[in-house]
Design a protein around this motif. Structure first.
Motif, PDB file in Angstrom:
ATOM      1  N   UNK A 106      32.847  74.374 -11.858  1.00  0.00           N
ATOM      2  CA  UNK A 106      31.790  73.507 -11.322  1.00  0.00           C
ATOM      3  C   UNK A 106      31.456  73.819  -9.872  1.00  0.00           C
ATOM      4  N   UNK A 107      32.443  74.316  -9.123  1.00  0.00           N
ATOM      5  CA  UNK A 107      32.218  74.699  -7.722  1.00  0.00           C
ATOM      6  C   UNK A 107      32.382  76.215  -7.629  1.00  0.00           C
ATOM      7  N   UNK A 108      31.279  76.974  -7.668  1.00  0.00           N
ATOM      8  CA  UNK A 108      31.403  78.435  -7.721  1.00  0.00           C
ATOM      9  C   UNK A 108      31.482  79.126  -6.367  1.00  0.00           C
ATOM     10  N   UNK A 143      27.142  80.504   2.783  1.00  0.00           N
ATOM     11  CA  UNK A 143      27.504  81.350   1.653  1.00  0.00           C
ATOM     12  C   UNK A 143      28.971  81.739   1.764  1.00  0.00           C
ATOM     13  N   UNK A 144      29.625  81.878   0.613  1.00  0.00           N
ATOM     14  CA  UNK A 144      31.048  82.237   0.612  1.00  0.00           C
ATOM     15  C   UNK A 144      31.299  83.583   1.284  1.00  0.00           C
ATOM     16  N   UNK A 145      30.275  84.441   1.301  1.00  0.00           N
ATOM     17  CA  UNK A 145      30.429  85.752   1.933  1.00  0.00           C
ATOM     18  C   UNK A 145      30.765  85.612   3.422  1.00  0.00           C
ATOM     19  N   UNK A 146      30.207  84.590   4.049  1.00  0.00           N
ATOM     20  CA  UNK A 146      30.436  84.380   5.485  1.00  0.00           C
ATOM     21  C   UNK A 146      31.881  83.994   5.739  1.00  0.00           C
ATOM     22  N   UNK A 147      32.376  83.030   4.964  1.00  0.00           N
ATOM     23  CA  UNK A 147      33.758  82.584   5.180  1.00  0.00           C
ATOM     24  C   UNK A 147      34.748  83.668   4.769  1.00  0.00           C
ATOM     25  N   UNK A 184      35.217  87.211  -4.310  1.00  0.00           N
ATOM     26  CA  UNK A 184      34.189  86.240  -3.953  1.00  0.00           C
ATOM     27  C   UNK A 184      33.499  85.758  -5.225  1.00  0.00           C
ATOM     28  N   UNK A 185      33.778  84.527  -5.607  1.00  0.00           N
ATOM     29  CA  UNK A 185      33.218  84.003  -6.846  1.00  0.00           C
ATOM     30  C   UNK A 185      31.717  83.767  -6.725  1.00  0.00           C
ATOM     31  N   UNK A 193      28.487  84.689  -9.153  1.00  0.00           N
ATOM     32  CA  UNK A 193      27.551  83.649  -9.596  1.00  0.00           C
ATOM     33  C   UNK A 193      26.115  84.042  -9.240  1.00  0.00           C
ATOM     34  N   UNK A 194      25.939  84.594  -8.041  1.00  0.00           N
ATOM     35  CA  UNK A 194      24.596  85.013  -7.623  1.00  0.00           C
ATOM     36  C   UNK A 194      24.060  86.129  -8.520  1.00  0.00           C
ATOM     37  N   UNK A 195      24.936  87.034  -8.930  1.00  0.00           N
ATOM     38  CA  UNK A 195      24.510  88.110  -9.836  1.00  0.00           C
ATOM     39  C   UNK A 195      24.018  87.536 -11.163  1.00  0.00           C
ATOM     40  N   UNK A 196      24.749  86.550 -11.675  1.00  0.00           N
ATOM     41  CA  UNK A 196      24.344  85.914 -12.929  1.00  0.00           C
ATOM     42  C   UNK A 196      23.005  85.208 -12.754  1.00  0.00           C
ATOM     43  N   UNK A 197      22.833  84.511 -11.618  1.00  0.00           N
ATOM     44  CA  UNK A 197      21.563  83.832 -11.346  1.00  0.00           C
ATOM     45  C   UNK A 197      20.415  84.836 -11.325  1.00  0.00           C
TER      46      UNK A 197
END
Length: 421
Positions: free
Chosen positions: A56-58, A241-245, A271-272, A276-280
């Protein structure tokens, strides 16, 4: 506003004189909207099925020590193996501004070594044990089906409590035996079961459900892992974005452990949110492709309607000429032709929309009866916004199909038309 009954009777009479021609023309529009509905609904079903496999939290990442240092730095030699420690968590939370949440995770028998021996009464089994925390179900994509999940006190007080998977339950407990509050022993250490979970990950559901979760600090102290942490689970602050952290935490860990900034193989990460962004992006492409294919088919149907209306105008040239001789305006002639065209496309298209939506509903009901999901396909559906857009496309198609025939009809010379045989 009064309905012009005579005009509609005239439209129906005209269409009924050429039933087969009208039906074949309408079928092109019907098929285009039907294809659009089914393609978009099937795409949504595939999207739902794949997304169900995501937590639920990607937007989180895993960071772990990966390899030894390859570059010297600040007097430190190469070949050092960096370990993550519990005090790194507090330091990262304090010094890395992009971090919203960070938790440590250890495990026993998960990434090598034998799973610990677990006993309940006369039953036993070997199951991997992993560290957990409050909110773990949103990270590993599981649903609590009995009892509860971990809370903050379980972590702070290092309570000896456990979450077990459904397959662990089936192996250690009898069919009608109470599970929640029951005791089980892991490598000779007693824990109390507080909940049972079901994995929602389609690819490795069985493996996930053969797992036991303990509060991570409980695991570390119970299984002699106090001096290190296996990996970190990190989430960014809202809006980042998770990429930053991911970059910030790895950079801080390198600085804290005196690792050369160019030494990229020391800390591994996953990086999950990137996945997720690829799937989107993939499903955005599928949706765009569906619209292109379906609109192409609809336009082909509209062209067919336009061709038929040209033939109709040719056949009714004398009639149109007579109307104009009796005082009919070009606008009324154009309106008459456009009404016929829009009527054909609207009825055929709306029928295609309804049939497509009903087919999706039947498939959804069949999937629901079979457990709600088939592989990576779940809940095919057509949202209201898409239906409205489809209806707008219908109206535009009908108008476009009528433009040339209407212009041809409006340009009819009544004198010439009345002289035609």
């Amino acid at each position: 506003m009064l309905i012009d009954v005579e005009k509609w009777q005239e439209i129906f009479n005209t269409l009924s004189q050429h039933k087969l021609r009208t039906a074949l023309t309408a079928f092109g529009v019907f098929w285009g909207i039907f294809m659009l509905t089914v393609l978009l609904g099937a795409g949504r079903g595939l999207e739902n099925g794949v997304k169900d496999g995501f937590p639920p939290i990607p937007n989180f990442i895993f960071i772990w020590p990966q390899g030894v240092t390859q570059l010297p730095y600040q007097g430190m030699p190469t070949g050092r193996q960096i370990q993550l420690k519990a005090d790194d968590i507090e330091a990262i939370q304090k010094n890395v501004a992009s971090v919203g949440m960070i938790k440590g995770q250890n495990s026993v028998g998960l990434w090598g070594g034998s799973p610990p021996y677990t006993v309940h009464n006369s039953r036993n089994g070997a199951f991997a044990v992993q560290g957990g925390f409050a909110g773990i179900e949103d990270i590993v994509n599981m649903r609590i089906v009995e009892g509860r999940t971990f809370d903050a006190l379980d972590e702070q007080q290092r309570r000896k409590v456990a979450l077990i998977g459904e397959r662990v339950k089936s192996q250690l407990f009898g069919k009608d035996e109470r599970v929640v509050s029951a005791d089980l022993t892991i490598n000779g250490i007693s824990f109390q079961v507080i909940g049972v979970f079901r994995s929602l990950s389609p690819g490795n559901q069985q493996q996930e459900e053969e797992r036991i979760y303990l509060p991570n600090d409980t695991l570390r102290y119970a299984f002699n892992q106090v001096g290190w942490v296996g990996d970190f689970v990190v989430r960014p602050k809202p809006g980042l974005h998770a990429r930053i952290v991911e970059e910030d935490v790895k950079r801080y860990l390198a600085k804290r452990n005196r690792v050369n900034p160019d030494d990229k193989g020391v800390f591994g990460s996953f990086n999950f949110q990137n996945e997720y962004d690829k799937i989107q992006g993939l499903f955005a492409g599928i949706k765009a492709f569906s619209w292109v294919v379906a609109i192409g088919t609809i336009l082909a149907g509209a062209i067919g309607v336009g061709n038929i209306m040209l033939i109709v105008v040719k056949e009714r040239t004398r009639e149109i000429g007579l109307r104009k001789a009796l005082g009919a305006t070009p606008a009324s002639i154009v309106t008459m032709i456009m009404q016929e065209s829009v009527f054909i496309t609207a009825v055929a298209g709306y029928t295609g929309l309804v049939v497509g939506a009903l087919l999706l509903q039947v498939i959804a009901k069949m999937l629901e009866a079979g457990g709600g999901k088939s592989g990576f396909f779940s809940r095919p559906e057509l949202d209201f916004r898409t239906a409205v857009i489809a209806l707008v496309v219908l109206v535009i198609s009908g108008v476009l199909a009528s433009l040339m025939p209407a212009a041809r009809a409006a340009a009819v010379n009544p004198i010439v038309a009345l002289q035609e045989e």
